[in-house]
Design a protein around this motif. Structure first.
Motif, PDB file in Angstrom:
ATOM      1  N   LEU A  74     108.482  38.678   2.871  1.00 60.23           N
ATOM      2  CA  LEU A  74     107.596  38.087   3.860  1.00 60.23           C
ATOM      3  C   LEU A  74     106.160  38.148   3.353  1.00 60.23           C
ATOM      4  O   LEU A  74     105.728  39.173   2.807  1.00 60.23           O
ATOM      5  CB  LEU A  74     107.677  38.836   5.193  1.00 60.23           C
ATOM      6  N   TYR A  76     102.119  37.439   4.681  1.00 59.91           N
ATOM      7  CA  TYR A  76     101.207  37.134   5.775  1.00 59.91           C
ATOM      8  C   TYR A  76      99.928  36.562   5.180  1.00 59.91           C
ATOM      9  O   TYR A  76      99.366  37.133   4.233  1.00 59.91           O
ATOM     10  CB  TYR A  76     100.904  38.395   6.589  1.00 59.91           C
ATOM     11  N   MET A 199     103.862  33.535   6.732  1.00 62.95           N
ATOM     12  CA  MET A 199     103.537  33.495   8.153  1.00 62.95           C
ATOM     13  C   MET A 199     102.035  33.604   8.377  1.00 62.95           C
ATOM     14  O   MET A 199     101.343  34.366   7.686  1.00 62.95           O
ATOM     15  CB  MET A 199     104.257  34.622   8.892  1.00 62.95           C
ATOM     16  N   ASN A 201      99.279  34.157  11.634  1.00 61.17           N
ATOM     17  CA  ASN A 201      99.184  34.574  13.031  1.00 61.17           C
ATOM     18  C   ASN A 201      97.820  34.297  13.620  1.00 61.17           C
ATOM     19  O   ASN A 201      96.786  34.452  12.958  1.00 61.17           O
ATOM     20  CB  ASN A 201      99.444  36.078  13.170  1.00 61.17           C
ATOM     21  N   MET A 353     105.984  40.681  14.704  1.00 61.88           N
ATOM     22  CA  MET A 353     105.762  39.389  14.060  1.00 61.88           C
ATOM     23  C   MET A 353     104.713  38.574  14.789  1.00 61.88           C
ATOM     24  O   MET A 353     104.058  37.714  14.187  1.00 61.88           O
ATOM     25  CB  MET A 353     107.074  38.594  13.987  1.00 61.88           C
TER      26      MET A 353
END
Length: 402
Positions: A74, A76, A199, A201, A353
């Motif tokens: 993953l 970020y 990802m 956010n 998440m």
């Protein structure tokens, strides 16, 4: 053997696995599926712990490993696309000596279908409209197929199960909203690096892209925090409106491109993150497996595992009881309920998440850079082996076609 004619609603992971094992034990399964054909692609799903052994006993494990997504981990990123933290999933798998297999849901369903299709009858593009059970069987009405009679009916038709609604009661009695909504759709592969889930956010929202190492395609993912909304997940216009309201204001990273691609995808998937809690998984001659009975939410990473094991134990219990559902259904539930309840406790980790504040995002990114990641986020609980008892062997005295 009694109760040989068994209708399964749903040709997903649970339904296909159940059809395989019922046929293996000598029953005559029929599978009805609302969709006109098997799905393609879809989100990644994981075969974990004892589900790996079930897949191996089915003879499909090598094919599943060949189709594995080869996820590196993953990432970020911030609004400018710069990486601010990462989680090395391969390192975590090595740490726990994990034998897990991740592959796209559509690929797994097709592998299961190849294993079961020679022994089961399939009714694609149809669905159940009414169930009438009596002491000797269940009369089933369909949208298109003529009314038929079965000995047992099994609902493997997901979170919004038709069988559960018809046989047990309204969805609101059993489905618990988990405070989030989730969507995924096709995406432009150039927007994310190969083998990584990337990802971005903002408070209460996450947009991401995933590229499998074994497929040229990519998937966009969207999650946002929200109380339960009056939106029909099967109404494209309503879904488009909700996603646009939540994500159109965000201009950072690749969110505009991902959103545009999702809204143009006819197979866009949207639903609430939810769990199913039921006091019993059977009533008379009708029972439930998989998400229809004990959905732990996609955040648990346990949907495929519970589907494999639920199907394996239900078919095995029926075989051991030579088809006597009065004996088999309680044994199946006794075998699986402790695991299902454990997996449902893992589901709320989706909050990591999708932090609800800017401070929460900063803290999550800091944690992701620390060695304590696995214990802090619960990844260790999800990925490490849980079951120490051997997988039960179910043998019918005479496993031949009834």
């Amino acid at each position: 053997m009694q109760n040989a004619r068994i209708l399964i609603s749903g040709a997903g992971i649970a339904g296909q696995t159940l059809a395989y094992w019922l046929a293996r034990h000598g029953f005559r399964p029929t599978v009805v599926e609302r969709a006109p054909h098997l799905p393609r692609g879809g989100q990644g799903v994981d075969i974990r712990d004892q589900a790996v052994e079930v897949a191996e006993r089915m003879g499909i494990l090598s094919r599943a490993r060949a189709a594995a997504t080869d996820t590196a981990g993953l990432r970020y990123v911030n609004a400018a696309g710069h990486e601010v933290a990462r989680v090395d999933m391969r390192r975590i798998q090595r740490r726990f000596n994990s034998a897990d297999v991740e592959l796209l849901r559509g690929d797994l369903v097709r592998i299961l279908h190849d294993a079961a299709s020679g022994e089961a009858e399939y009714l694609f593009g149809d669905s159940i409209t009414a169930l009438h059970q009596d002491p000797d069987g269940v009369t089933v009405d369909f949208d298109h197929t003529a009314t038929r009679r079965f000995d047992l009916v099994i609902g493997a038709d997901g979170l919004h199960s038709v069988v559960r609604r018809l046989a047990f009661g309204p969805e609101s009695d059993f489905v618990r909203h988990m405070g989030h909504y989730f969507a995924f759709a096709d995406a432009d592969p150039s927007l994310g690096p190969d083998t990584w889930m990337t990802m971005f956010n903002t408070p209460g929202r996450m947009a991401g892209i995933y590229r499998s190492g074994t497929s040229p395609e990519a998937k966009a993912y969207f999650i946002f925090r929200s109380p339960e909304l009056p939106v029909d997940h099967r109404d494209p216009a309503a879904v488009h409106r909700v996603l646009t309201e939540r994500f159109a204001p965000e201009t950072g990273w690749h969110v505009p491109q991902l959103l545009a691609g999702a809204l143009a995808d006819p197979d866009l998937y949207f639903d609430a993150l939810a769990q199913v809690h039921m006091p019993s998984w059977s009533t008379g001659r009708i029972a439930l497996i998989g998400d229809a009975a004990y959905c732990a939410s996609p955040a648990s990473g346990a949907g495929a595992e519970l589907s494999f094991l639920g199907a394996y134990h239900l078919a095995g219990a029926l075989a051991t009881a030579t088809g006597n559902h009065h004996t088999a259904f309680p044994h199946y539930e006794q075998a699986l309920r402790p695991l299902a309840e454990t997996k449902q406790k893992i589901g709320p980790n989706v909050r990591l998440m999708v932090p609800k504040s800017t401070l929460g995002i900063t803290l999550r990114n800091t944690i992701a850079r620390l060695p304590l990641l696995e214990s802090t986020t619960g990844l260790g609980r999800i990925m490490s082996p849980k079951t120490t008892t051997p997988l039960h062997n179910y043998e019918h005295p005479n496993p031949t076609r009834c």
